[in-house]
Design a protein around this motif. Structure first.
Motif, short mmCIF file in Angstrom:
data_model
loop_
_atom_site.label_atom_id
_atom_site.label_comp_id
_atom_site.label_asym_id
_atom_site.label_seq_id
_atom_site.Cartn_x
_atom_site.Cartn_y
_atom_site.Cartn_z
N LYS A 175 0.74 -1.08 0.01
CA LYS A 175 0.01 0.07 0.02
C LYS A 175 0.82 1.32 -0.18
CE LYS A 175 -3.97 1.95 2.50
NZ LYS A 175 -3.83 2.30 4.04
N ILE A 176 2.07 1.28 0.67
CA ILE A 176 2.76 2.37 0.79
C ILE A 176 3.53 2.57 -0.35
CG2 ILE A 176 4.84 3.47 1.99
CD1 ILE A 176 4.22 1.92 4.52
N ALA A 177 4.12 1.32 -1.01
CA ALA A 177 4.65 1.42 -2.11
C ALA A 177 3.63 2.11 -3.39
CB ALA A 177 5.26 0.05 -2.53
N ASN A 178 2.52 1.70 -3.40
CA ASN A 178 1.66 2.12 -4.48
C ASN A 178 1.50 3.54 -4.28
OD1 ASN A 178 1.05 -0.62 -5.14
ND2 ASN A 178 -0.91 -0.70 -4.15
N SER A 179 1.25 4.10 -3.02
CA SER A 179 1.15 5.67 -2.97
C SER A 179 2.39 6.64 -3.27
CB SER A 179 0.39 5.91 -1.60
OG SER A 179 1.39 6.11 -0.57
N ILE A 180 3.46 5.92 -2.93
CA ILE A 180 4.83 6.59 -3.43
C ILE A 180 4.96 6.69 -4.85
CG2 ILE A 180 7.16 6.83 -3.01
CD1 ILE A 180 6.86 5.66 -0.20
N SER A 181 4.53 5.59 -5.60
CA SER A 181 4.81 5.27 -6.95
C SER A 181 3.94 6.36 -7.81
CB SER A 181 4.35 4.09 -7.46
OG SER A 181 3.04 3.93 -7.41
N LEU A 182 2.87 7.04 -7.19
CA LEU A 182 2.14 7.99 -7.78
C LEU A 182 2.63 9.59 -7.77
CD1 LEU A 182 -1.26 6.84 -6.22
CD2 LEU A 182 -0.23 6.33 -8.51
N GLN A 183 3.70 9.59 -6.83
CA GLN A 183 4.35 11.01 -6.66
C GLN A 183 5.19 11.30 -7.76
OE1 GLN A 183 3.59 12.18 -4.13
NE2 GLN A 183 3.14 11.19 -2.35
N GLY A 184 5.44 12.72 -7.74
CA GLY A 184 6.26 13.12 -8.96
C GLY A 184 7.86 13.29 -8.37
N ASN A 185 8.19 14.00 -7.51
CA ASN A 185 9.49 13.86 -7.19
C ASN A 185 9.86 13.72 -5.80
OD1 ASN A 185 10.10 15.00 -9.80
ND2 ASN A 185 9.69 17.30 -8.83
N ILE A 186 10.81 12.61 -5.54
CA ILE A 186 11.06 12.56 -4.06
C ILE A 186 12.51 12.51 -3.92
CG2 ILE A 186 9.01 10.94 -3.91
CD1 ILE A 186 10.60 8.74 -3.87
N ILE A 187 12.73 12.78 -2.51
CA ILE A 187 14.04 12.56 -2.10
C ILE A 187 14.17 11.56 -0.95
CG2 ILE A 187 15.72 13.70 -0.47
CD1 ILE A 187 14.88 16.57 -1.71
N ILE A 188 15.24 10.61 -1.26
CA ILE A 188 15.39 9.44 -0.13
C ILE A 188 16.53 9.70 0.58
CG2 ILE A 188 15.38 7.07 0.22
CD1 ILE A 188 13.97 6.58 -2.56
N LEU A 189 16.71 9.93 1.98
CA LEU A 189 17.87 10.10 2.59
C LEU A 189 18.32 8.68 3.35
CD1 LEU A 189 19.92 11.75 4.16
CD2 LEU A 189 18.32 12.27 6.10
N CYS A 190 19.50 8.25 3.02
CA CYS A 190 20.00 7.15 3.64
C CYS A 190 20.66 7.48 4.88
CB CYS A 190 20.89 6.49 2.78
SG CYS A 190 20.33 6.00 1.42
N GLY A 191 20.21 6.77 6.18
CA GLY A 191 20.94 6.79 7.28
C GLY A 191 22.02 5.95 7.43
N HIS A 192 23.10 6.33 8.47
CA HIS A 192 24.24 5.59 8.67
C HIS A 192 24.78 5.46 10.09
CE1 HIS A 192 27.04 3.35 6.15
NE2 HIS A 192 25.82 3.50 5.24
#
Ligand code: ADE
Length: 230
Positions: A96-113
């Motif tokens: 469900k979360i994957a479906n909703s994000i796939s409808l977005q235009g531009n996203i930023i993903i920050l990877c933690g470390h």
């Protein structure tokens, strides 16, 4: 769709985008994926991006300044729908979360470390926090690759047969039915007769039944969450 990934280890993230479905999606222009090395946004010596945590304790923490600089630069170029932080204490990723994000235009993903990021980054910039499961990875990069794969394959035109993402396991809270290919008899192990019958309404009914049975046996929790089987 455009995905900007902020990471201290871009080399760890390259290969998933250089093969198969994700590579083709990029080549077809259906998605753009850009990596940003956090070390390019620090003024400190040795390209330092992390530091000890206040109050003491083991493990380094990613500092706010380089992350602020990187996100501010990206936001000055275009608008973003989500700024997602990959973290084991985020919301657990599901279809469900994957479906909703796939409808977005531009996203930023920050990877933690290391021990994660300064909490002020989360408070000020992050709109969504996502975990790929209740286990701890060495960093957010592999988790980001999983998220990108799950969302990019849902973008119309990425899969050859557009309906195939819709019939995936989980799309209707049911596991997918078993599938078979040639030969129809392998060392006495036979493909169910109905699949060879050419009777498509019967085949559809068999598949629905199998999906329901499989879900009931392997993942009964999915049926409790609104499965359409029965
Ligand atoms: N970073 C470290 N572990 C993680 C997890 N399980 N999910 C998302 N990001 C992570």
């Amino acid at each position: 769709m455009r995905i900007d990934i902020i990471t201290v280890l871009p080399e760890l993230l390259k290969s998933p985008f250089e093969a198969s479905i994700l590579k083709r999606a990029i080549e077809k222009g259906l998605v753009e994926v850009h990596m940003h090395n956090l070390r390019d946004y620090t003024d400190l010596s040795y390209n330092q991006v992390d530091d000890y945590q206040f109050g003491g304790g083991a493990g380094m923490v990613l500092m706010i300044e380089p992350i602020d600089k990187c996100i501010t630069y990206l936001k000055s170029e275009r608008n973003y729908d989500e700024v997602i932080y990959m973290t084991p204490d985020g919301e657990t990723l599901n279809q469900k979360i994957a479906n909703s994000i796939s409808l977005q235009g531009n996203i930023i993903i920050l990877c933690g470390h290391y021990k994660g990021v300064d909490q002020r980054v989360r408070d000020a910039f992050i709109t969504k926090e996502i975990s790929v499961g209740d286990y701890v990875l060495s960093g957010g990069e592999l988790a980001a690759a999983i998220l990108c794969d799950a969302i990019i394959r849902l973008i119309p035109g990425v899969l050859n047969n557009e309906t195939s993402a819709l019939t995936d396991t989980f799309q209707d809270n049911l596991l997918a039915p078993p599938v078979y290919t040639r030969p129809s008899d392998y060392k006495g192990m036979k493909v169910p007769e109905v699949l060879l019958s050419g009777n498509f309404p019967k085949i559809e009914e068999w598949r629905e039944n199998q999906a329901y049975k499989r879900t009931k046996t392997l993942r009964p929790d999915l049926l409790k969450n609104g499965g359409t089987g029965e």
